[in-house]
Design a protein around this motif. Structure first.
Motif, PDB file in Angstrom:
ATOM      1  N   GLY A  35       0.846  -1.185   0.000  1.00  0.00           N
ATOM      2  CA  GLY A  35       0.000   0.000   0.000  1.00  0.00           C
ATOM      3  C   GLY A  35       0.871   1.221   0.000  1.00  0.00           C
ATOM      4  N   PRO A  36       0.243   2.410   0.042  1.00  0.00           N
ATOM      5  CA  PRO A  36       1.065   3.618   0.104  1.00  0.00           C
ATOM      6  C   PRO A  36       1.884   3.633   1.384  1.00  0.00           C
ATOM      7  CG  PRO A  36      -1.256   4.122  -0.341  1.00  0.00           C
ATOM      8  CD  PRO A  36      -1.188   2.689   0.069  1.00  0.00           C
ATOM      9  N   ALA A  37       3.115   4.044   1.269  1.00  0.00           N
ATOM     10  CA  ALA A  37       3.936   4.159   2.474  1.00  0.00           C
ATOM     11  C   ALA A  37       3.323   5.214   3.384  1.00  0.00           C
ATOM     12  CB  ALA A  37       5.355   4.546   2.088  1.00  0.00           C
ATOM     13  N   PRO A  38       3.255   4.960   4.697  1.00  0.00           N
ATOM     14  CA  PRO A  38       2.623   5.903   5.616  1.00  0.00           C
ATOM     15  C   PRO A  38       3.251   7.285   5.522  1.00  0.00           C
ATOM     16  CG  PRO A  38       3.095   3.826   6.717  1.00  0.00           C
ATOM     17  CD  PRO A  38       3.753   3.761   5.373  1.00  0.00           C
ATOM     18  N   GLY A  39       2.398   8.293   5.379  1.00  0.00           N
ATOM     19  CA  GLY A  39       2.869   9.664   5.356  1.00  0.00           C
ATOM     20  C   GLY A  39       3.475  10.112   4.041  1.00  0.00           C
ATOM     21  N   GLU A  40       3.521   9.222   3.050  1.00  0.00           N
ATOM     22  CA  GLU A  40       4.097   9.604   1.768  1.00  0.00           C
ATOM     23  C   GLU A  40       3.150  10.534   1.022  1.00  0.00           C
ATOM     24  OE1 GLU A  40       6.879   9.296   0.313  1.00  0.00           O
ATOM     25  OE2 GLU A  40       7.946   7.750   1.448  1.00  0.00           O
ATOM     26  N   PRO A  41       3.664  11.612   0.458  1.00  0.00           N
ATOM     27  CA  PRO A  41       2.805  12.552  -0.263  1.00  0.00           C
ATOM     28  C   PRO A  41       2.476  12.056  -1.661  1.00  0.00           C
ATOM     29  CG  PRO A  41       5.068  13.260  -0.415  1.00  0.00           C
ATOM     30  CD  PRO A  41       5.065  12.050   0.484  1.00  0.00           C
ATOM     31  N   LEU A  42       1.485  12.667  -2.257  1.00  0.00           N
ATOM     32  CA  LEU A  42       1.185  12.435  -3.656  1.00  0.00           C
ATOM     33  C   LEU A  42       2.371  12.910  -4.485  1.00  0.00           C
ATOM     34  CD1 LEU A  42      -2.093  13.172  -5.516  1.00  0.00           C
ATOM     35  CD2 LEU A  42      -0.018  14.296  -6.314  1.00  0.00           C
ATOM     36  N   ILE A  43       2.853  12.068  -5.401  1.00  0.00           N
ATOM     37  CA  ILE A  43       4.011  12.458  -6.203  1.00  0.00           C
ATOM     38  C   ILE A  43       3.662  12.646  -7.673  1.00  0.00           C
ATOM     39  CG2 ILE A  43       5.647  11.345  -4.640  1.00  0.00           C
ATOM     40  CD1 ILE A  43       5.883   9.080  -6.747  1.00  0.00           C
ATOM     41  N   GLY A  44       2.411  12.415  -8.021  1.00  0.00           N
ATOM     42  CA  GLY A  44       2.019  12.624  -9.403  1.00  0.00           C
ATOM     43  C   GLY A  44       0.637  12.069  -9.679  1.00  0.00           C
ATOM     44  N   VAL A  45       0.292  12.073 -10.955  1.00  0.00           N
ATOM     45  CA  VAL A  45      -1.022  11.618 -11.407  1.00  0.00           C
ATOM     46  C   VAL A  45      -0.835  10.907 -12.741  1.00  0.00           C
ATOM     47  CG1 VAL A  45      -3.352  12.351 -12.109  1.00  0.00           C
ATOM     48  CG2 VAL A  45      -2.143  13.607 -10.334  1.00  0.00           C
ATOM     49  N   ALA A  46      -1.630   9.868 -12.972  1.00  0.00           N
ATOM     50  CA  ALA A  46      -1.675   9.224 -14.278  1.00  0.00           C
ATOM     51  C   ALA A  46      -3.105   8.763 -14.510  1.00  0.00           C
ATOM     52  CB  ALA A  46      -0.716   8.037 -14.346  1.00  0.00           C
ATOM     53  N   GLY A  47      -3.510   8.722 -15.763  1.00  0.00           N
ATOM     54  CA  GLY A  47      -4.864   8.265 -16.022  1.00  0.00           C
ATOM     55  C   GLY A  47      -5.295   8.474 -17.445  1.00  0.00           C
ATOM     56  N   LEU A  48      -6.593   8.353 -17.647  1.00  0.00           N
ATOM     57  CA  LEU A  48      -7.194   8.441 -18.968  1.00  0.00           C
ATOM     58  C   LEU A  48      -8.329   9.448 -18.957  1.00  0.00           C
ATOM     59  CD1 LEU A  48      -7.458   4.606 -19.586  1.00  0.00           C
ATOM     60  CD2 LEU A  48      -5.791   6.130 -20.652  1.00  0.00           C
ATOM     61  N   GLY A  49      -8.453  10.171 -20.055  1.00  0.00           N
ATOM     62  CA  GLY A  49      -9.543  11.126 -20.227  1.00  0.00           C
ATOM     63  C   GLY A  49      -9.994  11.138 -21.677  1.00  0.00           C
ATOM     64  N   HIS A  50     -10.878  12.057 -22.004  1.00  0.00           N
ATOM     65  CA  HIS A  50     -11.410  12.167 -23.357  1.00  0.00           C
ATOM     66  C   HIS A  50     -10.961  13.482 -23.977  1.00  0.00           C
ATOM     67  CE1 HIS A  50     -14.148   8.872 -22.388  1.00  0.00           C
ATOM     68  NE2 HIS A  50     -14.391   9.489 -21.260  1.00  0.00           N
ATOM     69  N   ARG A  51     -10.689  13.461 -25.261  1.00  0.00           N
ATOM     70  CA  ARG A  51     -10.362  14.682 -25.981  1.00  0.00           C
ATOM     71  C   ARG A  51     -10.735  14.486 -27.439  1.00  0.00           C
ATOM     72  NH1 ARG A  51      -6.324  14.753 -29.297  1.00  0.00           N
ATOM     73  NH2 ARG A  51      -6.080  16.999 -29.108  1.00  0.00           N
ATOM     74  N   ASP A  52     -10.948  15.611 -28.142  1.00  0.00           N
ATOM     75  CA  ASP A  52     -11.180  15.525 -29.581  1.00  0.00           C
ATOM     76  C   ASP A  52      -9.931  15.012 -30.259  1.00  0.00           C
ATOM     77  OD1 ASP A  52     -13.741  16.510 -29.344  1.00  0.00           O
ATOM     78  OD2 ASP A  52     -13.132  18.596 -29.636  1.00  0.00           O
ATOM     79  N   GLY A  53     -10.084  14.106 -31.195  1.00  0.00           N
ATOM     80  CA  GLY A  53      -8.948  13.552 -31.910  1.00  0.00           C
ATOM     81  C   GLY A  53      -8.250  14.589 -32.758  1.00  0.00           C
ATOM     82  N   PRO A  54      -7.007  14.339 -33.147  1.00  0.00           N
ATOM     83  CA  PRO A  54      -6.275  15.291 -33.972  1.00  0.00           C
ATOM     84  C   PRO A  54      -6.988  15.549 -35.283  1.00  0.00           C
ATOM     85  CG  PRO A  54      -5.143  13.182 -33.911  1.00  0.00           C
ATOM     86  CD  PRO A  54      -6.233  13.123 -32.883  1.00  0.00           C
ATOM     87  N   LEU A  55      -7.017  16.814 -35.660  1.00  0.00           N
ATOM     88  CA  LEU A  55      -7.620  17.243 -36.927  1.00  0.00           C
ATOM     89  C   LEU A  55      -9.096  16.887 -36.992  1.00  0.00           C
ATOM     90  CD1 LEU A  55      -4.711  16.146 -39.295  1.00  0.00           C
ATOM     91  CD2 LEU A  55      -4.992  18.303 -38.096  1.00  0.00           C
ATOM     92  N   GLY A  56      -9.735  16.827 -35.808  1.00  0.00           N
ATOM     93  CA  GLY A  56     -11.181  16.635 -35.758  1.00  0.00           C
ATOM     94  C   GLY A  56     -11.676  15.236 -36.033  1.00  0.00           C
TER      95      GLY A  56
END
Length: 201
Positions: free
Chosen positions: A79-100
């Motif tokens: 699990g997360p080490a106790p007291g360790e801060p957030l060091i970043g983010v990763a994930g998936l989202g939605h966006r319009d594709g290149p050139l529409g």
């Protein structure tokens, strides 16, 4: 299905409002926001909106944004080490594709500058792609990369993403990369993501 992912060095939990303060601090770091938000200041309200959108996406699509924290492996407990801060983010989202060309599922990631250069962004991103292709069954994931950020382009190549047609996105344009589920699942690529229900005892 569990959305908690683990790699050798990281634990990825879906972002929640409990991460709001840490995310605001992370995303207002000048070096982080330069490539992620086009060097625009991110407000507390915008961070809330991003968290809300991620929670909706997890509920409807099975994916969203994960908070990254260092992992602890000891006596079969991980699990997360106790007291360790957030060091970043990763994930998936939605966006319009290149050139529409329609709507893409896009991979996103950010990492605290003091963690750069250790392969953590690639490790987290590979875990997200393993989950997207192997668990959710997303057919294709894209990445839009700032031309002024060659490190992100290198990560995309490490992940086996292929460069596609470029399109307009900001003053320097952008490079577009994509990975397809058929190539990813059929490859001999090692799986870095370990869903919570399958973690080693």
């Amino acid at each position: 299905m569990t959305e908690v992912l683990r790699t050798v060095r990281l634990v990825l939990h879906p972002v929640t409002m409990g991460d709001h303060a840490a995310l605001l601090t992370h995303w207002t770091e000048p070096l982080v926001r330069r490539h992620l938000f086009g060097d625009r200041t991110v407000s507390a309200a915008q961070v809330r909106e991003i968290i809300d959108a991620s929670e909706r996406d997890f509920a409807t699509e099975g994916y969203g944004l994960w908070a990254l924290r260092p992992a602890r492996w000891s006596g079969g407990i991980d699990g997360p080490a106790p007291g360790e801060p957030l060091i970043g983010v990763a994930g998936l989202g939605h966006r319009d594709g290149p050139l529409g060309h329609g709507v893409d599922v896009e991979i996103l990631y950010s990492l605290q500058p003091d963690r750069w250069g250790h392969g953590l962004a690639a490790e987290a991103s590979r875990a997200v792609l393993d989950y997207a292709f192997g668990v959710v069954g997303v057919p294709r994931v894209t990445a839009e990369i700032d031309m002024a950020n060659p490190a992100s382009a290198e990560i995309a190549l490490q992940l086996g993403m292929r460069r596609g047609p470029d399109g307009p996105a900001g003053p320097d344009g952008a490079a577009y990369y994509a990975a397809d589920r058929s190539r990813w699942v059929g490859s001999s690529r090692a799986v870095d993501a370990v869903p919570g229900s399958l973690r080693p005892a």
